[in-house]
Write a protein that holds these residues in place. Sequence first.
Motif, short mmCIF file in Angstrom:
data_model
loop_
_atom_site.label_atom_id
_atom_site.label_comp_id
_atom_site.label_asym_id
_atom_site.label_seq_id
_atom_site.Cartn_x
_atom_site.Cartn_y
_atom_site.Cartn_z
N ALA A 237 0.77 -1.38 -0.05
CA ALA A 237 0.02 -0.06 0.06
C ALA A 237 0.93 1.32 0.31
O ALA A 237 0.49 2.39 -0.78
CB ALA A 237 -0.98 0.06 1.28
N ALA A 238 1.79 1.36 0.72
CA ALA A 238 2.84 2.41 0.94
C ALA A 238 3.42 2.56 -0.60
O ALA A 238 3.62 3.79 -0.94
CB ALA A 238 3.72 2.35 1.99
N VAL A 239 3.83 1.69 -1.16
CA VAL A 239 4.71 1.86 -2.40
C VAL A 239 3.85 2.43 -3.44
O VAL A 239 3.91 3.18 -3.99
CB VAL A 239 5.11 0.46 -2.91
CG1 VAL A 239 5.87 0.64 -4.30
CG2 VAL A 239 6.35 0.12 -2.08
N THR A 241 0.43 3.86 -3.31
CA THR A 241 0.01 5.36 -2.76
C THR A 241 1.14 6.28 -2.86
O THR A 241 0.72 7.35 -3.06
CB THR A 241 -0.75 5.33 -1.53
OG1 THR A 241 0.14 4.69 -0.54
CG2 THR A 241 -1.95 4.43 -1.48
N GLY A 242 2.28 5.86 -2.37
CA GLY A 242 3.39 6.72 -2.52
C GLY A 242 3.68 7.22 -3.93
O GLY A 242 3.99 8.44 -4.03
N LEU A 243 3.48 6.28 -4.97
CA LEU A 243 3.97 6.36 -6.18
C LEU A 243 2.88 7.40 -6.61
O LEU A 243 3.08 8.40 -7.51
CB LEU A 243 4.18 5.37 -6.94
CG LEU A 243 5.47 4.49 -7.01
CD1 LEU A 243 5.33 3.16 -7.64
CD2 LEU A 243 6.46 5.48 -7.46
N GLY A 244 1.75 7.01 -6.48
CA GLY A 244 0.40 7.69 -7.10
C GLY A 244 0.34 7.23 -8.60
O GLY A 244 1.24 6.67 -9.24
N ALA A 283 -7.18 0.86 0.37
CA ALA A 283 -8.06 0.13 -0.72
C ALA A 283 -8.35 1.13 -1.94
O ALA A 283 -7.91 0.90 -3.11
CB ALA A 283 -9.22 -0.79 -0.60
N ALA A 284 -8.98 1.89 -1.57
CA ALA A 284 -9.31 3.13 -2.68
C ALA A 284 -8.24 3.84 -3.38
O ALA A 284 -8.16 3.64 -4.65
CB ALA A 284 -10.25 4.10 -1.95
N ARG A 288 -6.89 3.25 -7.35
CA ARG A 288 -6.84 4.42 -8.26
C ARG A 288 -5.54 4.15 -9.06
O ARG A 288 -5.38 4.74 -10.29
CB ARG A 288 -6.88 5.75 -7.62
CG ARG A 288 -8.19 6.18 -7.47
CD ARG A 288 -8.16 7.61 -6.83
NE ARG A 288 -7.47 7.90 -5.59
CZ ARG A 288 -8.00 7.72 -4.28
NH1 ARG A 288 -9.14 7.50 -4.23
NH2 ARG A 288 -7.39 8.12 -3.36
N VAL A 289 -4.64 3.42 -8.62
CA VAL A 289 -3.28 3.22 -9.14
C VAL A 289 -3.25 2.17 -10.02
O VAL A 289 -3.02 2.26 -11.19
CB VAL A 289 -2.16 3.07 -8.15
CG1 VAL A 289 -0.79 2.86 -8.76
CG2 VAL A 289 -1.95 4.30 -7.12
N ARG A 290 -3.91 1.12 -9.63
CA ARG A 290 -3.90 -0.25 -10.43
C ARG A 290 -4.88 -0.05 -11.52
O ARG A 290 -4.51 -0.76 -12.64
CB ARG A 290 -4.36 -1.34 -9.39
CG ARG A 290 -3.53 -1.97 -8.33
CD ARG A 290 -4.38 -2.87 -7.50
NE ARG A 290 -3.37 -3.71 -6.65
CZ ARG A 290 -3.98 -4.21 -5.57
NH1 ARG A 290 -5.14 -4.42 -5.31
NH2 ARG A 290 -3.20 -4.97 -4.66
N GLU A 291 -5.99 0.61 -11.38
CA GLU A 291 -7.12 0.60 -12.47
C GLU A 291 -7.20 1.88 -12.95
O GLU A 291 -8.34 2.00 -13.98
CB GLU A 291 -8.21 -0.12 -11.81
CG GLU A 291 -7.98 -1.54 -11.37
CD GLU A 291 -9.14 -2.23 -10.72
OE1 GLU A 291 -10.20 -1.47 -10.99
OE2 GLU A 291 -9.18 -3.00 -9.72
#
Length: 682
Positions: A237-239, A241-244, A283-284, A288-291
């Motif tokens: 999660a940190a990687v 969301t940290g990347l965005g 999760a949200a 946003r990053v994955r999809e």
Amino acid sequence: MTALVPDPVPLGPPPGDPRAIAALAGRLDRAGLLLGELGEQVTADGGAVPSWTGRDADAATARLLRAGALVREAAEGLVRAGTRLALHADLLEDARGRLARQRDAQEEDFAAAAARLGGVQDVSGTDTSGALEELRTREAARRRVAAAIREEVAEDAAATAAVLAGAGAVAVGAGRAGDGSAVLRHLAEVLPGWREVLMAQRGRAFAATLLADDGAVRQEQAARELLPEVGDPAVAAAVLTGLGPAGFRDVLRRLGEGSLSSGSALARVMAGVLGAPVPLADAAGVARVREGRLVDPGDHHTLDSDLVALGMGVVLAAGRGSPAAGPPLTTVREWGRQIVARERALGAERIVDHVRPGPAEAPPGDPLEEVLVRLATADDPAPAAALLRAVPTWSLLLERTWDDDGAAFAALVGRAAAEPGDVAVRAGLSALAVGLRDDGDPAGWTVDRGTAAAITPALAEAVAARPEVLTAPLLRDGGPGGDDRTLLRGLGYLGADPAAGPALDRGVAEAAVGLRGADHTGARDPAVAVIAGYTAVREYGQRLVHALDEFAAQEHAVHQQRITELLKAASDSVTAVRVAVAAVAVVRDLDGTWDGGRDDGQHLPVSEARRATGGAAGAAEAYAQVAGVLGTPTAPVSPGTDWIGLALEVVPGGDRLRDVVEQVHEQLTELWTEHREDAAGG
């Protein structure tokens, strides 16, 4: 209905071992006392060194005082940490006791409810004693109590972690990076919530390294260090969301440039964090990053979207063989849609061909093939079926070539067939025939016949398992309509393939058996309509295959003729060369002619429909209705060899002679036309 006893509310103990934490607290307290005594001894007498004088003595005293201060600060930190841990251990012990008492009460309540329910049910099985309602009420109260207890423990764990972080600051600041890792790992085992904080810090630090763009070597080193932890939810999660979204897209673009392969540490880290579960609170942001939309199909000015797509392929290849590595299936499906849309915008050119790697870069793999491999090997068939729901997607997949000769595509079709429903199957049949004209002319047809051959067995099995796909258009009132035309043409093309035809024949036979046993009040027998109509479909398919062969031969002949005409034009001033080119063109079929092939396919006229139905009434009508909708594929015929033209090329002065021959031909044509008109008038 029968009264249902609710499942007991989970009342297990909160995470953490109070005895282990209390033991650690005692050790920290004793260590703090010892360090405190050491600090007092070091700074005794103002840090003076016996028998030393001068500047050396002053320097030694200053160092002793500084060391003593650090020791006392560390001792105070240890004492604070021990005290806080002891408080947390007490709270954890108390929480366990309270939950244990809740469990005891729960067991008593369930036993009492069971006793009351033993003989107080009415004939319908409904609880009339109120025992269940009372039990549910008490369970709801216990659920709230348990949640409050766990929340109290979690909050206290976070507060304890903060105290420990402050207590250890002096040790971390005085040592080299990594000196405190053993202590932190130990605390992570005995103190709930600490590991998540530590792992999240590592994930954010790695994301910051990637965003800083410190170079491939530094990033690869950081990836190797993080690789053992990529499956941790907090790290993942940190990687991400940290990347965005923007940072993640940039990482994919770098992977797609070819300098880092699927075996690189960075590719494996990205595959790992994408496949790891993440905390609900993140999760949200992770979704946003994955999809998110990573590939812009309309990007006509840069290769960024293509490189991002290649990076997707690198990540998927890195996760091959490990169900826990790589994006979730929903993300893989979304990536597949984006890649398909991009290749359609490129005119069906494969992205892997559109991007030309430099000589020092590793050739990238086909990202769309990686998508298909991942979906085809998944336990859940739904994402595979979802990707194949649309005819344009099928058309793109059928038009392109594949490095594995379509093996992954065929496997995807087979996997999608395991999902209930027929939308994907119908789309595949229609895509096989989109662009065909009524006479079979493939001028608007984009299917690669080699690719189609790879998937037809799997598609035929999927159709055979869904008899309604075969029977619905053939049983439509008034016969199949224009909306059924493309699907039935695709069915005909599919049935003409020797590797697919037997499965379809089996499916039709089984459907007909089922229809014979069904009641029907209409004017026609549905079994007869299906058998006769499918016979017309098979006849169309056989003639279509021959027509496609001849249209392909015609296209090749026309192409060769154009080359010949260019050579003749280039040698116009050299008679010998021109004559030689003309002669070779005739001998080698470079003059727009071709050796037409025989139509050796099976012929299935209406008499075959009558025979297959045992001469049943309505067979001929059903056959004619379907044949009329399908059209009649007509193979082109090669024009005759222009021997006169060749002779005129060879004879000296042939150009002038050609003019004379053409004028005579025109005059004879006019005279013949006038003669026919006079004869008609007389």
